[in-house]
Design an enzyme around this catalytic site. Sequence first.
Site, mmCIF file in Angstrom:
data_model
loop_
_atom_site.group_PDB
_atom_site.id
_atom_site.type_symbol
_atom_site.label_atom_id
_atom_site.label_comp_id
_atom_site.label_asym_id
_atom_site.label_seq_id
_atom_site.Cartn_x
_atom_site.Cartn_y
_atom_site.Cartn_z
ATOM 1 N N ASP A 43 0.845 -1.199 0.000
ATOM 2 C CA ASP A 43 0.000 0.000 0.000
ATOM 3 C C ASP A 43 0.882 1.252 0.000
ATOM 4 O OD1 ASP A 43 -2.296 1.831 0.745
ATOM 5 O OD2 ASP A 43 -3.307 -0.090 0.963
ATOM 6 N N HIS A 90 -3.762 6.102 3.264
ATOM 7 C CA HIS A 90 -4.449 4.891 2.823
ATOM 8 C C HIS A 90 -3.841 3.632 3.440
ATOM 9 C CE1 HIS A 90 -5.824 1.850 -0.174
ATOM 10 N NE2 HIS A 90 -6.841 2.666 -0.366
ATOM 11 N N SER A 129 -11.132 -0.788 -0.909
ATOM 12 C CA SER A 129 -9.844 -0.764 -0.203
ATOM 13 C C SER A 129 -10.016 -1.077 1.272
ATOM 14 C CB SER A 129 -9.186 0.611 -0.342
ATOM 15 O OG SER A 129 -8.632 0.789 -1.614
#
Length: 798
Positions: free
Chosen positions: A151, A224, A561
């Site tokens: 990520d 994220h 996600s």
Amino acid sequence: MKLDLHLLFLILTVLLFSTPSISSVETRRLTYIVRVDGDAKASVFPTHTHWYESAVAAAEGETLDLGAGWISGGPLIHTYSSVFYGFSARMTSPAAAALSVAPGIVAVIPEQVRRLDTTRSPQFLGLKSSDSTGLLAETDFGSDLVIGVIDTGIWPERSSFSDRGLGPIPGKWRGTCVAGTDFLTTACNRKLVGARYFSGGYEATSGRMNETAELRSARDTDGHGTHTASIAAGRYVYPASSLGYAHGVAAGMAPKARLAVYKVCWAAGCFDSDILAAFDAAVADGVNVVSLSVGGVVVPYYLDAIAVGAFAAAEAGIFVSASAGNGGPGGLTVTNVAPWMTTVGAGSMDRSFPADIRLGNGRVLPGVSVYAGPPLAEGVMYPLIYAGSPGGSAGAGDGYSASLCLEGSLNPSFLKNKIVVCDRGVNSRAAKGEVVRRAGGAGMILSNGVFDGEGLVADCHVLPATAVGATTGDEIRKYIASAANPTATILFRGTRVGVRPAPVVASFSARGPSPQSPEILKPDVIAPGLNILAAWPDGIGPAGIPSDHRKTEFNILSGTSMACPHVSGLAALLQASHPEWSPAAIRSALMTTAYNQDNEGMPILDEATGNVSGVFDAGTGHVDPRRAMDPGLIYDISPTDYINFLCNLNYSTGNIKAITRRGADCSGAKRAGHAGNLNYPSFSVLFPGVAGGGKRRQSTHFLRTVTNVGGGAAVYRAEVKAPAGSKIDVEPAELRFRRVGQRLSFLLRVEVETAVAENEEKVRLPSGSAALRSGEIVWKDDRHSVRSPIVVTIQSTV
């Protein structure tokens, strides 16, 4: 028709990846990923210290020894040795073409750029820390497992990543903590056991990174990666909230599992060569699970770097969970569809953040928001304006840009102290609010378009704002057009739990069928992905825009996600509970025990339409970790089975070797008949229709083998709900197991009448359309229900 579909995809692939004319690209270098025959590398490339230097030098027409300095400063980007033998490098297109036919080269693949696709979700999933028995207690909360998160990196100081009370790092861990800018090796601990970063592919294409905006290390400057890592394996943290919303105890799915982060996503995206380097490292490091909330490209598997990396991981016994993508609610939008990955769509939980709109005509309309700044004045009705109205655009700006509230598009004198209606699309939802705020607007109503439907996402806004569905947006615009002096206010209701119905399939969640192999139902399952609270870095405001300087330890985000790491954490728990299970067995347990009824006992709905969701929306259903712990039967798959599947897709030996690292004997695969005979826990068949009337019966069969993992001797009986217009036969209809671990096979035959006389409507389809019919087979004993969907698609002739 199946062959025609594969031919279409092959044609599209050729168009996308065909080499440009030599005259136009002779001096232009692009990034390519090169797979080399591992058995041949030493003999084929003997002239350089590193065999890959010879490969590129020869292709570029060079003879000099490029040496170690060339590795760091020249065209070479990464070398790979765990997922396959090979390298990535910058080359001209003619050089790549020359290299692709050199001895010992298996494949030369153009690089693709990918995009990044909680206090209540453990409780919603039935994972309670207070239970003395169950998945958490039995597995010690996943403490011996390592989850690799590919990520944007991590913010290691967050409480979610504390190693307080954890035992020693698992002895099988072979990874390392790589230091970098603002990231010392001491940032790792017994919780965060490994951290690496890969930027070679990114910088080879985009130029040297701007180190005033990004950090050359595993530290997260986006948010994220921190968010997804804490969903998978965050520790228990109390109190946790975002701007006062979603207050409670935060926890990941496997709170004691260890984390290894692999930073591959940067300002310009996530590059295939870096993703492959992360897979290569993760396999060598010894992770148990890979969590990948990245996607966006669908190409044949031998051209798909994620599919290639995931195959090697699965063959090494590593479970790979991947996000389905956020391209919903349209069909054929699902990504990460290789059958050796578990593809996860997004659903809602029974929690919402209502922020309703009161119009001047007395109507109160539903919306959602996370906003904790200065409120609108109590009891005041504000002028209401649509940004796309005449006068709303700035200067020579057009009404379309203004309607979307794009940067620089709004007329401040027209919008000052008003609530502004903006259409969704193009720029981020939170960025629209910033544009309105700078233009002097008092608040914002963000309206979905027709394509977005009724799906709502609660964002952390920088001004009083709320989001509404397409129908509500239409009503508001009609009110504005009809009222002499339209007014409104926004009523923020805080956090609401116990919402019904839940779950629903999130509107944005990508839908099937799989564009690559419709014989395999994708997505596999859905998991919580709407309005999920999880850890968040410092230095990044919760709105995720540069002007937002607020700080929060947790943030609320939505997307597949967020759904993916839920399944990653659950897979770690299941692997800890059943260490003998393969990645396919874990996926089977999650799929066959998934539920498809909401908390009102009704079929799970599609948020976009309000209608009942289908198998291409939710796969087999919503994950249920408590039932997955004891699924009764599992559908297991070996690497050889996957190779047979690729054979039945009519892939060439070279194509298959590009994925699997070895040659394939497809003679045995052909006996299975078709790609749908992969031992998958679902059944999907595509029949061509018949043009111009007439009758035609068509049939196919599926061979499946199930393994008894539910106890001792057991008798399972098949209960079948046939898709409309289909006849289903199961042989045998009863499976008698004498012991745990015993494997038994069955045949499922599907027969359908694909067209009839013109005066009947049965399965008569317009040209180019398709009819979808779904049913199921459930194997039951006295304790277990093992459910698999049956999907029949009838495609009309063109």
